[in-house]
Design a protein around this motif. Structure first.
Motif, PDB file in Angstrom:
ATOM      1  N   VAL A  63     -32.311  98.636  14.955  1.00  0.00           N
ATOM      2  CA  VAL A  63     -33.611  99.295  14.848  1.00  0.00           C
ATOM      3  C   VAL A  63     -33.663 100.141  13.577  1.00  0.00           C
ATOM      4  O   VAL A  63     -32.625 100.580  13.072  1.00  0.00           O
ATOM      5  CB  VAL A  63     -33.913 100.179  16.086  1.00  0.00           C
ATOM      6  CG1 VAL A  63     -33.953  99.336  17.360  1.00  0.00           C
ATOM      7  CG2 VAL A  63     -32.910 101.306  16.222  1.00  0.00           C
ATOM      8  N   PRO A  64     -34.880 100.412  13.066  1.00  0.00           N
ATOM      9  CA  PRO A  64     -35.012 101.255  11.876  1.00  0.00           C
ATOM     10  C   PRO A  64     -34.932 102.742  12.252  1.00  0.00           C
ATOM     11  O   PRO A  64     -35.506 103.168  13.252  1.00  0.00           O
ATOM     12  CB  PRO A  64     -36.396 100.889  11.338  1.00  0.00           C
ATOM     13  CG  PRO A  64     -37.160 100.391  12.528  1.00  0.00           C
ATOM     14  CD  PRO A  64     -36.146  99.787  13.455  1.00  0.00           C
TER      15      PRO A  64
ATOM     16  N   PRO B 212     -28.580 106.841  10.428  1.00  0.00           N
ATOM     17  CA  PRO B 212     -28.062 105.486  10.582  1.00  0.00           C
ATOM     18  C   PRO B 212     -26.637 105.496  11.130  1.00  0.00           C
ATOM     19  O   PRO B 212     -25.875 106.436  10.908  1.00  0.00           O
ATOM     20  CB  PRO B 212     -28.084 104.927   9.158  1.00  0.00           C
ATOM     21  CG  PRO B 212     -29.142 105.727   8.455  1.00  0.00           C
ATOM     22  CD  PRO B 212     -29.007 107.117   9.043  1.00  0.00           C
ATOM     23  N   GLY B 213     -26.299 104.451  11.856  1.00  0.00           N
ATOM     24  CA  GLY B 213     -24.963 104.315  12.418  1.00  0.00           C
ATOM     25  C   GLY B 213     -24.994 103.469  13.664  1.00  0.00           C
ATOM     26  O   GLY B 213     -26.028 102.895  14.019  1.00  0.00           O
ATOM     27  N   GLU B 214     -23.836 103.378  14.335  1.00  0.00           N
ATOM     28  CA  GLU B 214     -23.725 102.607  15.573  1.00  0.00           C
ATOM     29  C   GLU B 214     -23.666 103.568  16.751  1.00  0.00           C
ATOM     30  O   GLU B 214     -22.836 104.474  16.778  1.00  0.00           O
ATOM     31  CB  GLU B 214     -22.474 101.724  15.533  1.00  0.00           C
ATOM     32  CG  GLU B 214     -22.585 100.615  14.516  1.00  0.00           C
ATOM     33  CD  GLU B 214     -21.430  99.627  14.588  1.00  0.00           C
ATOM     34  OE1 GLU B 214     -20.532  99.794  15.445  1.00  0.00           O
ATOM     35  OE2 GLU B 214     -21.442  98.672  13.792  1.00  0.00           O
TER      36      GLU B 214
ATOM     37  N   ILE C  86     -27.665  99.618  16.724  1.00  0.00           N
ATOM     38  CA  ILE C  86     -27.355  99.802  15.306  1.00  0.00           C
ATOM     39  C   ILE C  86     -28.621 100.331  14.635  1.00  0.00           C
ATOM     40  O   ILE C  86     -29.656  99.665  14.649  1.00  0.00           O
ATOM     41  CB  ILE C  86     -26.894  98.485  14.669  1.00  0.00           C
ATOM     42  CG1 ILE C  86     -25.655  97.964  15.389  1.00  0.00           C
ATOM     43  CG2 ILE C  86     -26.630  98.683  13.176  1.00  0.00           C
ATOM     44  CD1 ILE C  86     -25.291  96.536  15.057  1.00  0.00           C
ATOM     45  N   VAL C  87     -28.513 101.541  14.103  1.00  0.00           N
ATOM     46  CA  VAL C  87     -29.652 102.168  13.430  1.00  0.00           C
ATOM     47  C   VAL C  87     -29.431 102.026  11.934  1.00  0.00           C
ATOM     48  O   VAL C  87     -28.384 102.408  11.409  1.00  0.00           O
ATOM     49  CB  VAL C  87     -29.761 103.660  13.842  1.00  0.00           C
ATOM     50  CG1 VAL C  87     -30.899 104.324  13.080  1.00  0.00           C
ATOM     51  CG2 VAL C  87     -29.976 103.780  15.347  1.00  0.00           C
ATOM     52  N   VAL C  88     -30.440 101.452  11.251  1.00  0.00           N
ATOM     53  CA  VAL C  88     -30.336 101.237   9.808  1.00  0.00           C
ATOM     54  C   VAL C  88     -31.417 102.037   9.098  1.00  0.00           C
ATOM     55  O   VAL C  88     -32.489 102.281   9.644  1.00  0.00           O
ATOM     56  CB  VAL C  88     -30.441  99.728   9.451  1.00  0.00           C
ATOM     57  CG1 VAL C  88     -29.271  98.951  10.030  1.00  0.00           C
ATOM     58  CG2 VAL C  88     -31.750  99.132   9.939  1.00  0.00           C
ATOM     59  N   ALA C  89     -31.117 102.449   7.879  1.00  0.00           N
ATOM     60  CA  ALA C  89     -32.069 103.217   7.085  1.00  0.00           C
ATOM     61  C   ALA C  89     -33.319 102.393   6.814  1.00  0.00           C
ATOM     62  O   ALA C  89     -33.243 101.176   6.601  1.00  0.00           O
ATOM     63  CB  ALA C  89     -31.419 103.639   5.775  1.00  0.00           C
TER      64      ALA C  89
END
Length: 111
Positions: free
Chosen positions: A21-22, A84-86, A106-109
């Motif tokens: 996800v963002p 961001p991170g797991e 999983i969070v992404v920028a």
């Protein structure tokens, strides 16, 4: 990354078990419980993981959670973590974490 999480909960599994996800955006989760008991989709805070079993000491480390009763579907929204991170995803129903009901957010920028 997606702003929607579609997940099926059953005895000791999340299907799928990994979600990207963002960061910082509103996420809609559609959780369907195909199991015979209550299941939860619990997102732990960044860097926090459940020990041998989900217990009272883990409550303070919850980022967000939703519960689905057997044979039901639940839709809700939450704001994804900004960092961001797991993030560990678990079911807090007694015995389910230790039986392997674990996933990963999983969070992404954002772009």
């Amino acid at each position: 990354p997606s702003n929607t999480i579609d997940v099926t909960l059953a005895e000791f599994t999340f299907t799928p078990a990994k979600f990207t996800v963002p960061a910082g955006q509103e996420i809609t989760i559609n959780a369907t419980n195909n199991g015979a008991v209550v299941h939860n989709f619990v997102i732990m805070k960044l860097g926090q993981t459940v020990g041998d079993n989900f217990g009272a000491e883990d409550q303070v480390n919850i980022y967000w959670e939703i519960e689905a009763k057997p044979g039901t579907s639940v839709t809700a929204t939450f704001t994804a973590p900004a960092e961001p991170g797991e993030y560990q995803v678990v079911c807090r129903t007694a015995g389910h974490y230790i039986a392997g009901m674990v996933g990963k957010l999983i969070v992404v920028a954002g772009k």
